[in-house]
Design a protein around this motif. Structure first.
Motif, mmCIF file in Angstrom:
data_model
loop_
_atom_site.group_PDB
_atom_site.id
_atom_site.type_symbol
_atom_site.label_atom_id
_atom_site.label_comp_id
_atom_site.label_asym_id
_atom_site.label_seq_id
_atom_site.Cartn_x
_atom_site.Cartn_y
_atom_site.Cartn_z
ATOM 1 N N PRO A 167 48.246 21.327 67.821
ATOM 2 C CA PRO A 167 47.376 22.364 68.384
ATOM 3 C C PRO A 167 48.143 23.467 69.107
ATOM 4 N N PHE A 168 49.448 23.248 69.351
ATOM 5 C CA PHE A 168 50.254 24.210 70.100
ATOM 6 C C PHE A 168 51.372 24.788 69.247
ATOM 7 N N GLY A 169 51.192 24.776 67.925
ATOM 8 C CA GLY A 169 52.193 25.351 67.040
ATOM 9 C C GLY A 169 52.885 24.300 66.201
ATOM 10 N N ALA A 170 53.779 24.753 65.326
ATOM 11 C CA ALA A 170 54.507 23.859 64.429
ATOM 12 C C ALA A 170 55.885 23.563 65.007
ATOM 13 N N TYR A 171 56.212 22.271 65.088
ATOM 14 C CA TYR A 171 57.470 21.822 65.669
ATOM 15 C C TYR A 171 58.205 20.924 64.675
ATOM 16 N N PRO A 172 59.525 20.778 64.838
ATOM 17 C CA PRO A 172 60.280 19.958 63.889
ATOM 18 C C PRO A 172 59.927 18.482 64.003
ATOM 19 N N VAL A 173 59.934 17.812 62.874
ATOM 20 C CA VAL A 173 59.805 16.363 62.852
ATOM 21 C C VAL A 173 61.140 15.781 63.296
ATOM 22 N N VAL A 174 61.134 14.935 64.329
ATOM 23 C CA VAL A 174 62.371 14.363 64.859
ATOM 24 C C VAL A 174 62.217 12.861 65.047
ATOM 25 N N ASP A 175 63.347 12.152 65.081
ATOM 26 C CA ASP A 175 63.296 10.730 65.395
ATOM 27 C C ASP A 175 63.430 10.541 66.899
ATOM 28 N N ALA A 176 63.624 9.309 67.337
ATOM 29 C CA ALA A 176 63.646 9.019 68.772
ATOM 30 C C ALA A 176 64.810 9.678 69.493
ATOM 31 N N THR A 177 65.853 10.080 68.771
ATOM 32 C CA THR A 177 67.005 10.736 69.398
ATOM 33 C C THR A 177 66.949 12.248 69.299
ATOM 34 N N GLY A 178 65.945 12.779 68.592
ATOM 35 C CA GLY A 178 65.857 14.218 68.388
ATOM 36 C C GLY A 178 66.438 14.685 67.073
ATOM 37 N N LEU A 179 66.891 13.756 66.224
ATOM 38 C CA LEU A 179 67.438 14.137 64.923
ATOM 39 C C LEU A 179 66.343 14.690 64.036
ATOM 40 N N THR A 180 66.576 15.876 63.491
ATOM 41 C CA THR A 180 65.605 16.504 62.594
ATOM 42 C C THR A 180 65.785 15.962 61.180
ATOM 43 N N SER A 181 65.022 16.502 60.252
ATOM 44 C CA SER A 181 65.153 16.096 58.849
ATOM 45 C C SER A 181 66.403 16.668 58.207
ATOM 46 N N VAL A 182 67.107 17.558 58.905
ATOM 47 C CA VAL A 182 68.356 18.135 58.397
ATOM 48 C C VAL A 182 69.523 17.307 58.943
ATOM 49 N N PRO A 183 70.307 16.667 58.097
ATOM 50 C CA PRO A 183 71.437 15.868 58.587
ATOM 51 C C PRO A 183 72.360 16.694 59.471
#
Length: 309
Positions: A249-265
């Motif tokens: 509801p507040f915009g689009a944000y990156p998908v991250v794991d528990a450490t903040g790792l995004t889908s980009v290696p």
């Protein structure tokens, strides 16, 4: 030759500085690129951060930068304009500098777009506020106003009633019919007065808020106004790298794991770069988690390379 770093941290707020502190202490050559636009700049003080409650945000960041210098972390007052993957990442700065990094931390935060109501922008962070957890104690028991931006603003009106029992909910551009029966029951139970009609502007005296003026000319004496800015995530660099985003509801944000790792290696994100509700304490924690994960990732990568020789 292009300078090489283990990690480039993009963003010099709480998340970025926290990540850089951990990286520096782990003997990783780190560069922080800071455009100098922290989200909480309008606020005179920050609250809710244990041992730092009430500290001015600018002082908090200045102390953080001093700590980084002890561990050889470099700071560039600049803006990243392009990131290109390929044997790590090539990072181009607005000032013309180009560096390479093995890993990235994106802590670019977000921007708050304020409602187009006369006087709001000038007083934001003073007596026009958005977060009761950040500022509620300091303005407790004063006459509150809450400016609706959508029917969801009911939640904010209910929440701020924890800090004052004199709350008026200005519907502004929201029709009363848009509120559910449950919303109206809860507002009544909390003692929140619903005020229909569009808000024209703020009333001030001696550089302080004294009232809210409607377009029909009526004025309501208020000394604090809460509102919900529109969050604009600063995700351009992540999108350019192909990071997966998810809508909120507040915009689009990156998908991250528990450490903040995004889908980009090799790319981590922290702070308001991953969500609207990340306070300073959350952002610092997120930066710390990302940094520890990066240190482990770099170590295992290097050890595997040696083992394969």
């Amino acid at each position: 030759m292009t300078e090489k770093y283990a990690v480039v941290v993009i963003g010099g707020g709480a998340a970025g500085l926290s990540a850089a502190l951990v990286l520096g202490r782990a003997r990783q050559r780190t560069l922080v690129v800071d455009a100098g636009e922290p989200r909480n700049a309008p606020a005179a003080h920050m609250q809710g951060y244990l041992t730092r409650d009430g500290m001015p945000p600018s002082e908090f960041l200045a102390l953080g930068r001093e700590e980084l210098a002890r561990y050889g972390v470099e700071l560039a007052r600049d803006r990243v304009v392009e990131v290109t993957p390929g044997e790590g990442f090539t990072v181009v700065l607005a000032g013309g500098r180009t560096v390479r990094a093995r890993r990235l931390v994106v802590a670019t935060g977000l921007k708050d777009e304020l409602p187009a109501v006369a006087g709001v922008a000038e007083r934001f962070g003073r007596d026009v506020l958005h977060c009761p957890f950040c500022h509620g104690w300091e303005v407790r028991d004063q006459p509150f106003g809450v400016l609706a931006s959508s029917p969801a603003s009911v939640h904010q009106a209910l929440m701020v009633s924890q800090w004052s029992k004199d709350v008026r909910f200005f519907l502004h551009t929201v029709a009363e019919e848009e509120l559910s029966d449950e919303d109206l029951r809860r507002l009544a139970a909390a003692g929140v007065e619903v005020v229909p009609g569009e808000v024209a502007g703020l009333v001030t005296e001696d550089d302080r808020l004294t009232g809210i003026r409607l377009t029909d000319g009526t004025e309501h004496a208020r000394s604090v106004l809460f509102l919900a800015p529109r969050a604009v995530p600063q995700t351009g660099l992540l999108e350019g790298l192909g990071a997966e985003l998810h809508d909120t509801p507040f915009g689009a944000y990156p998908v991250v794991d528990a450490t903040g790792l995004t889908s980009v290696p090799g790319v981590w994100a922290a702070g308001n770069a991953i969500g609207f509700a990340e306070q300073v304490v959350h952002a610092a924690s997120g930066g710390y988690r990302a940094a520890t994960a990066i240190v482990g990732d770099l170590l295992m990568t290097d050890l595997d390379a040696v083992a394969q020789v």
